[in-house]
Design a protein around this motif. Sequence first.
Motif, PDB file in Angstrom:
ATOM      1  N   ASN A   1       0.724  -1.049  -0.114  1.00  0.00           N
ATOM      2  CA  ASN A   1       0.139  -0.219  -0.110  1.00  0.00           C
ATOM      3  C   ASN A   1       0.932   1.242  -0.099  1.00  0.00           C
ATOM      4  O   ASN A   1       2.134   1.126   0.062  1.00  0.00           O
ATOM      5  CB  ASN A   1      -0.876   0.058   1.034  1.00  0.00           C
ATOM      6  N   GLU A   2       0.340   2.380  -0.027  1.00  0.00           N
ATOM      7  CA  GLU A   2       1.125   3.797  -0.139  1.00  0.00           C
ATOM      8  C   GLU A   2       2.074   3.851   0.899  1.00  0.00           C
ATOM      9  O   GLU A   2       3.070   4.200   0.560  1.00  0.00           O
ATOM     10  CB  GLU A   2       0.027   4.847  -0.438  1.00  0.00           C
ATOM     11  N   ALA A   3       1.561   3.616   2.218  1.00  0.00           N
ATOM     12  CA  ALA A   3       2.251   4.007   3.340  1.00  0.00           C
ATOM     13  C   ALA A   3       3.477   2.967   3.350  1.00  0.00           C
ATOM     14  O   ALA A   3       4.491   3.490   3.411  1.00  0.00           O
ATOM     15  CB  ALA A   3       1.456   3.542   4.798  1.00  0.00           C
ATOM     16  N   ALA A   4       3.402   1.727   2.941  1.00  0.00           N
ATOM     17  CA  ALA A   4       4.600   0.909   2.915  1.00  0.00           C
ATOM     18  C   ALA A   4       5.679   1.125   1.749  1.00  0.00           C
ATOM     19  O   ALA A   4       6.729   1.332   2.144  1.00  0.00           O
ATOM     20  CB  ALA A   4       4.105  -0.304   2.490  1.00  0.00           C
ATOM     21  N   LEU A   5       5.034   1.951   0.586  1.00  0.00           N
ATOM     22  CA  LEU A   5       6.180   2.468  -0.296  1.00  0.00           C
ATOM     23  C   LEU A   5       6.608   3.490   0.023  1.00  0.00           C
ATOM     24  O   LEU A   5       7.861   3.700  -0.050  1.00  0.00           O
ATOM     25  CB  LEU A   5       5.309   2.668  -1.848  1.00  0.00           C
ATOM     26  N   ASP A   6       5.985   4.512   0.727  1.00  0.00           N
ATOM     27  CA  ASP A   6       6.651   5.638   1.286  1.00  0.00           C
ATOM     28  C   ASP A   6       7.869   5.121   2.255  1.00  0.00           C
ATOM     29  O   ASP A   6       8.845   5.873   2.175  1.00  0.00           O
ATOM     30  CB  ASP A   6       5.683   6.453   2.215  1.00  0.00           C
ATOM     31  N   LYS A   7       7.345   4.240   3.085  1.00  0.00           N
ATOM     32  CA  LYS A   7       8.481   3.772   4.103  1.00  0.00           C
ATOM     33  C   LYS A   7       9.730   3.185   3.372  1.00  0.00           C
ATOM     34  O   LYS A   7      10.949   3.571   3.673  1.00  0.00           O
ATOM     35  CB  LYS A   7       7.761   2.809   4.884  1.00  0.00           C
ATOM     36  N   VAL A   8       9.516   2.637   2.208  1.00  0.00           N
ATOM     37  CA  VAL A   8      10.648   1.809   1.378  1.00  0.00           C
ATOM     38  C   VAL A   8      11.352   3.065   1.003  1.00  0.00           C
ATOM     39  O   VAL A   8      12.590   2.792   0.956  1.00  0.00           O
ATOM     40  CB  VAL A   8       9.994   0.955   0.260  1.00  0.00           C
ATOM     41  N   GLU A   9      10.804   4.049   0.213  1.00  0.00           N
ATOM     42  CA  GLU A   9      11.362   5.275  -0.347  1.00  0.00           C
ATOM     43  C   GLU A   9      12.470   5.811   0.811  1.00  0.00           C
ATOM     44  O   GLU A   9      13.654   6.073   0.574  1.00  0.00           O
ATOM     45  CB  GLU A   9      10.432   6.228  -0.609  1.00  0.00           C
ATOM     46  N   MET A  10      11.985   6.101   1.937  1.00  0.00           N
ATOM     47  CA  MET A  10      12.703   6.775   3.053  1.00  0.00           C
ATOM     48  C   MET A  10      13.910   5.900   3.598  1.00  0.00           C
ATOM     49  O   MET A  10      14.889   6.336   3.492  1.00  0.00           O
ATOM     50  CB  MET A  10      11.683   6.787   4.461  1.00  0.00           C
ATOM     51  N   ALA A  11      13.737   4.550   3.664  1.00  0.00           N
ATOM     52  CA  ALA A  11      14.647   3.679   3.754  1.00  0.00           C
ATOM     53  C   ALA A  11      15.694   3.576   2.978  1.00  0.00           C
ATOM     54  O   ALA A  11      16.908   3.605   3.136  1.00  0.00           O
ATOM     55  CB  ALA A  11      14.160   2.064   4.083  1.00  0.00           C
ATOM     56  N   LYS A  12      15.359   3.805   1.586  1.00  0.00           N
ATOM     57  CA  LYS A  12      16.406   3.671   0.284  1.00  0.00           C
ATOM     58  C   LYS A  12      17.247   4.827   0.642  1.00  0.00           C
ATOM     59  O   LYS A  12      18.482   4.762   0.485  1.00  0.00           O
ATOM     60  CB  LYS A  12      15.695   3.864  -0.920  1.00  0.00           C
ATOM     61  N   GLN A  13      16.637   5.926   1.105  1.00  0.00           N
ATOM     62  CA  GLN A  13      17.315   7.188   0.928  1.00  0.00           C
ATOM     63  C   GLN A  13      18.291   7.341   2.094  1.00  0.00           C
ATOM     64  O   GLN A  13      19.545   7.688   1.894  1.00  0.00           O
ATOM     65  CB  GLN A  13      16.378   8.349   1.229  1.00  0.00           C
ATOM     66  N   ARG A  14      17.919   6.647   3.247  1.00  0.00           N
ATOM     67  CA  ARG A  14      18.732   6.524   4.446  1.00  0.00           C
ATOM     68  C   ARG A  14      19.923   5.475   4.332  1.00  0.00           C
ATOM     69  O   ARG A  14      21.042   5.695   4.235  1.00  0.00           O
ATOM     70  CB  ARG A  14      18.006   6.246   5.655  1.00  0.00           C
ATOM     71  N   GLY A  15      19.268   4.634   3.469  1.00  0.00           N
ATOM     72  CA  GLY A  15      20.241   3.115   3.187  1.00  0.00           C
ATOM     73  C   GLY A  15      21.549   3.707   2.512  1.00  0.00           C
ATOM     74  O   GLY A  15      22.685   3.273   2.491  1.00  0.00           O
TER      75      GLY A  15
END
Length: 435
Positions: free
Chosen positions: A126-140
């Motif tokens: 869902n959208e919330a999950a994709l947002d979190k993945v995006e955030m994780a990618k940036q920090r990662g």
Amino acid sequence: MKLKPHWQMLIALVAATLLGIILRSMDHSSVAGLIDFFQFVGNLFMALLKMIIVPLVASSVIVGIASLHGVKGFGRLLGKTAGFYALTSFLAICLGLMLVNVIEPGLKDGQANEAIAKAFTSHEANEAALDKVEMAKQRGADEQKPFDQLKGFFLRMVPPNIFAAASSNGQMLGLIFFSICFAVGMTRLPLERVKPLRDLFESINEVMITLTHTIMALSPIGVFALIVPVIYNTGGELFLSLGKYFGTVLLALGIHLFVIMPLVIRFLANVNPWAHFRAMKTALLTAFSTASSSATLPVTMRCIQEEAGVSKKTASFTLPLGATVNMDGTALYECVAVIFVAQVMGVDMSFTAQFMVVISALLTSVGVAGIPSASLVAIFIILTNSNIPGAETAMVALLAVDRLLDMTRTAVNVFGDSCAAIVIAKSEGEEVLTT
Ligand code: ASP
């Protein structure tokens, strides 16, 4: 007769679970509006708790440190607190590592469990999950090695803009650092010059404590509203196929909470663990219901001072810092989750690889914000850094079933902070109420 707050909260918890189960058996379209309403009330309750965090943390850290009269007492407290936090997080991670290797929740008959891998991939994001993945990618991208994670921690700690730091959701490190610097500055000036400031912060602090009491009076309603949607939304096939994984995480968290930490406070501070549990019960229930150590902080501060008898000086130093950097439950969970995903993906992890996971879990848990599901970002970073495939799919799937585990690990996180406060209070010669 008026029921005590923790009984009211427990009753709310049970009633909300029952209502959640009933609503699940009903037609979705007829109950969707009701669930939305509960979500709205729950969010409002969380917002109320979070609303007082910035003035509460700033005023208590400043009042606490300013009363230390000099940097020496501060250095000693910092050393003890950091040592305790590192020790207990390390114990938690080792326990998680041991159980996930013994139970092997991601394997079936010694082989990668394909059913789980399939359930992971067939789960829609869902959208919330994709947002979190995006955030994780940036920090990662910024934190690929343990050393980068350490650098990231220091960069977050020193805030270039204190107002931005104060408004970052659940990340209080910058605010705490500034408040400590401010208070240390105060101790360097003659008392008559800073007396008005001290009185002002003391008054702000008292007002915030009074507000905490008022908000706590609303907690049964808040707990009820938060739990109904959790029970309603939990479930599905993914949940069932992850049963062994759930069992492993809950068992590890349970052993840490009910065996390891009680032994630690008994032996390090001669505190009666049962009395300590009783003193912290309202904070534990709040942590469990909100899944946020930061939102629980006002309640944790209240319980540790009023029920456990820890001084304001020790509480205001150890607890805000603990709610931000000390997360035993989260560190344990990160370790179990990463090794579990490796098992599901058929990656055989060597001793060195597992050791790197332990170090990364220790470092990233320090940087995890005290808000719901924050550790999924850290899990993503460790998975990518350890070259375990499927980090994104795994994260989306774990996020979908995260709430119950999140609630439990948050309670463990908050309990760990309270144990630090009591152990440090005893080591400073304070008379606490739980011996
Ligand atoms: N929800 C946790 C906390 O606030 C953090 C996490 O593990 O996601 O302590």
